[in-house]
Design a protein around this motif. Structure first.
Motif, PDB file in Angstrom:
ATOM      1  N   ALA A  21       0.822  -1.212   0.000  1.00  0.00           N
ATOM      2  CA  ALA A  21       0.000   0.000   0.000  1.00  0.00           C
ATOM      3  C   ALA A  21       0.855   1.261   0.000  1.00  0.00           C
ATOM      4  CB  ALA A  21      -0.920   0.004   1.214  1.00  0.00           C
ATOM      5  N   ALA A  22       2.097   1.123   0.453  1.00  0.00           N
ATOM      6  CA  ALA A  22       2.985   2.288   0.554  1.00  0.00           C
ATOM      7  C   ALA A  22       3.852   2.491  -0.679  1.00  0.00           C
ATOM      8  CB  ALA A  22       3.878   2.140   1.788  1.00  0.00           C
ATOM      9  N   VAL A  23       3.687   1.645  -1.690  1.00  0.00           N
ATOM     10  CA  VAL A  23       4.559   1.725  -2.867  1.00  0.00           C
ATOM     11  C   VAL A  23       4.480   3.096  -3.538  1.00  0.00           C
ATOM     12  CG1 VAL A  23       4.881   0.862  -5.215  1.00  0.00           C
ATOM     13  CG2 VAL A  23       4.693  -0.737  -3.324  1.00  0.00           C
ATOM     14  N   ALA A 154      -8.239  -4.292   6.355  1.00  0.00           N
ATOM     15  CA  ALA A 154      -7.881  -3.383   7.448  1.00  0.00           C
ATOM     16  C   ALA A 154      -6.860  -2.355   6.978  1.00  0.00           C
ATOM     17  CB  ALA A 154      -7.325  -4.175   8.625  1.00  0.00           C
ATOM     18  N   CYS A 155      -5.930  -2.787   6.151  1.00  0.00           N
ATOM     19  CA  CYS A 155      -4.922  -1.880   5.603  1.00  0.00           C
ATOM     20  C   CYS A 155      -5.584  -0.772   4.774  1.00  0.00           C
ATOM     21  CB  CYS A 155      -3.930  -2.670   4.751  1.00  0.00           C
ATOM     22  SG  CYS A 155      -2.704  -1.645   3.919  1.00  0.00           S
ATOM     23  N   ILE A 156      -6.552  -1.152   3.943  1.00  0.00           N
ATOM     24  CA  ILE A 156      -7.270  -0.167   3.118  1.00  0.00           C
ATOM     25  C   ILE A 156      -8.010   0.833   4.008  1.00  0.00           C
ATOM     26  CG2 ILE A 156      -9.146   0.137   1.448  1.00  0.00           C
ATOM     27  CD1 ILE A 156      -8.351  -2.617   0.311  1.00  0.00           C
ATOM     28  N   ALA A 157      -8.665   0.320   5.043  1.00  0.00           N
ATOM     29  CA  ALA A 157      -9.412   1.191   5.955  1.00  0.00           C
ATOM     30  C   ALA A 157      -8.483   2.178   6.653  1.00  0.00           C
ATOM     31  CB  ALA A 157     -10.163   0.346   6.981  1.00  0.00           C
ATOM     32  N   ILE A 158      -7.346   1.677   7.136  1.00  0.00           N
ATOM     33  CA  ILE A 158      -6.388   2.540   7.842  1.00  0.00           C
ATOM     34  C   ILE A 158      -5.790   3.571   6.891  1.00  0.00           C
ATOM     35  CG2 ILE A 158      -4.141   2.540   8.995  1.00  0.00           C
ATOM     36  CD1 ILE A 158      -4.977  -0.162  10.234  1.00  0.00           C
ATOM     37  N   LYS A 159      -5.604   3.173   5.638  1.00  0.00           N
ATOM     38  CA  LYS A 159      -5.074   4.108   4.638  1.00  0.00           C
ATOM     39  C   LYS A 159      -6.003   5.313   4.484  1.00  0.00           C
ATOM     40  CE  LYS A 159      -3.154   4.012  -0.060  1.00  0.00           C
ATOM     41  NZ  LYS A 159      -3.897   5.131  -0.655  1.00  0.00           N
ATOM     42  N   PHE A 160      -7.301   5.059   4.443  1.00  0.00           N
ATOM     43  CA  PHE A 160      -8.259   6.153   4.306  1.00  0.00           C
ATOM     44  C   PHE A 160      -8.393   6.952   5.605  1.00  0.00           C
ATOM     45  CE2 PHE A 160      -9.770   3.656   0.627  1.00  0.00           C
ATOM     46  CZ  PHE A 160      -9.824   4.682  -0.314  1.00  0.00           C
ATOM     47  N   ILE A 161      -8.375   6.270   6.737  1.00  0.00           N
ATOM     48  CA  ILE A 161      -8.525   6.945   8.031  1.00  0.00           C
ATOM     49  C   ILE A 161      -7.358   7.896   8.300  1.00  0.00           C
ATOM     50  CG2 ILE A 161      -8.550   6.590  10.541  1.00  0.00           C
ATOM     51  CD1 ILE A 161     -10.082   3.963   9.973  1.00  0.00           C
ATOM     52  N   GLY A 165      -1.017   8.475   1.601  1.00  0.00           N
ATOM     53  CA  GLY A 165      -1.000   8.403   0.146  1.00  0.00           C
ATOM     54  C   GLY A 165       0.368   8.799  -0.365  1.00  0.00           C
ATOM     55  N   PRO A 166       0.531   8.941  -1.670  1.00  0.00           N
ATOM     56  CA  PRO A 166       1.846   9.272  -2.241  1.00  0.00           C
ATOM     57  C   PRO A 166       2.441  10.574  -1.715  1.00  0.00           C
ATOM     58  CG  PRO A 166       0.366   8.495  -3.948  1.00  0.00           C
ATOM     59  CD  PRO A 166      -0.456   8.653  -2.716  1.00  0.00           C
ATOM     60  N   PHE A 167       1.585  11.528  -1.309  1.00  0.00           N
ATOM     61  CA  PHE A 167       2.079  12.829  -0.843  1.00  0.00           C
ATOM     62  C   PHE A 167       1.729  13.059   0.625  1.00  0.00           C
ATOM     63  CE2 PHE A 167       1.065  13.061  -5.383  1.00  0.00           C
ATOM     64  CZ  PHE A 167       2.331  13.351  -5.893  1.00  0.00           C
ATOM     65  N   VAL A 173       2.385   9.323   7.652  1.00  0.00           N
ATOM     66  CA  VAL A 173       3.215   8.130   7.431  1.00  0.00           C
ATOM     67  C   VAL A 173       3.432   7.400   8.747  1.00  0.00           C
ATOM     68  CG1 VAL A 173       5.472   7.288   6.680  1.00  0.00           C
ATOM     69  CG2 VAL A 173       4.372   9.140   5.431  1.00  0.00           C
ATOM     70  N   ASP A 174       3.791   8.150   9.787  1.00  0.00           N
ATOM     71  CA  ASP A 174       4.002   7.542  11.101  1.00  0.00           C
ATOM     72  C   ASP A 174       2.739   6.850  11.601  1.00  0.00           C
ATOM     73  OD1 ASP A 174       6.658   8.145  11.484  1.00  0.00           O
ATOM     74  OD2 ASP A 174       6.262  10.074  12.423  1.00  0.00           O
ATOM     75  N   ALA A 175       1.603   7.517  11.443  1.00  0.00           N
ATOM     76  CA  ALA A 175       0.334   6.952  11.908  1.00  0.00           C
ATOM     77  C   ALA A 175      -0.001   5.670  11.155  1.00  0.00           C
ATOM     78  CB  ALA A 175      -0.789   7.974  11.730  1.00  0.00           C
ATOM     79  N   PHE A 176       0.245   5.667   9.850  1.00  0.00           N
ATOM     80  CA  PHE A 176      -0.072   4.505   9.011  1.00  0.00           C
ATOM     81  C   PHE A 176       0.715   3.277   9.462  1.00  0.00           C
ATOM     82  CE2 PHE A 176       0.667   2.039   5.025  1.00  0.00           C
ATOM     83  CZ  PHE A 176      -0.646   1.708   4.756  1.00  0.00           C
ATOM     84  N   PHE A 177       2.023   3.452   9.621  1.00  0.00           N
ATOM     85  CA  PHE A 177       2.850   2.295   9.983  1.00  0.00           C
ATOM     86  C   PHE A 177       2.752   1.950  11.461  1.00  0.00           C
ATOM     87  CE2 PHE A 177       4.782   3.292   5.889  1.00  0.00           C
ATOM     88  CZ  PHE A 177       4.877   2.021   5.342  1.00  0.00           C
TER      89      PHE A 177
END
Length: 217
Positions: A21-23, A154-161, A165-167, A173-177
């Motif tokens: 998801a972070a690519v 869950a990864c998709i949900a956290i990505k939106f929450i 994203g790319p920018f 970024v910290d919150a995502f990982f």
């Protein structure tokens, strides 16, 4: 055992899901258009190496330490390492956001090294999970794949929450990982609870019987 299968299926999938998801972000952070292929190569090649090593040396470690303790060590230690690496990987990537520039040469290689180890951990966990669950009943392997899918969702949900994203900003970024590491921790806690309550005893006993039979033959 169904809950254990779902939990153990989700555990090794978290690293793969969050890295994939972070690519987009990694591509922007490195300024490398071929980053997508390099990340996947690092992730899945190291995972395959982990599976090969397990196939080669499983019998030795099972005979020396018993499958019960071998699987416990692999799942707990590898899971803890995976969670720590996800946090470190997120911190490493925030260097670009903090300085507003692409990652330097050394940082890029360190990031790829993290991906290699994360892939290795995921492969090791997948192999252990398949053996633990498959020893009891092959039908439970289906629930492992349900766990794999749950990790991806869950990864998709956290990505939106988190707005990752790319920018994304350094905080995003910290919150995502960090959320990825929390998911790993939650799976490990549930695994320990299930192990302590005897839910996995049948799986361990079946694995030990298979190991004893292999030694006799």
């Amino acid at each position: 055992m169904i809950l254990a299968a779902i939990c153990l299926g989700a555990l090794p999938s978290i690293g793969n899901s969050f890295i994939c998801a972070a690519v987009g972000y990694i591509t922007e952070a490195t300024g490398d258009a071929t980053c997508f292929f390099k990340v996947l190569l690092c992730l899945y090649a190291s995972s395959a190496v982990a599976n090969w090593l397990q196939a080669e040396f499983d019998a030795f470690f099972d005979a020396k330490y018993t499958p019960r303790w071998t699987y416990r060590f692999r799942i707990l230690c590898t899971g803890i390492l995976l969670g720590g690496l996800l946090v470190c990987f997120g911190r490493l990537l925030t260097i670009s956001s903090a300085h507003g520039e692409c990652l330097g040469f050394d940082s890029v290689h360190l990031a790829f090294a993290c991906v290699v180890v994360i892939g290795f951990c995921s492969g090791c966990l997948f192999g252990s999970v398949a053996m633990v669950v498959g020893e009891v009943q092959l039908q439970h392997l289906f629930m492992v794949w349900v766990g794999v899918s749950c990790a991806g969702l869950a990864c998709i949900a956290i990505k939106f929450i988190t707005g990752f994203g790319p920018f994304a900003t350094a905080e995003q970024v910290d919150a995502f990982f960090f959320c990825a590491a929390l998911m790993v921790g939650a799976c490990l806690v549930l695994y320990v609870v299930l192990d302590c309550t005897g839910t996995l005893d049948l799986a361990y006993e079946a694995a030990e019987s298979a190991c004893d039979a292999a030694l006799v033959n």
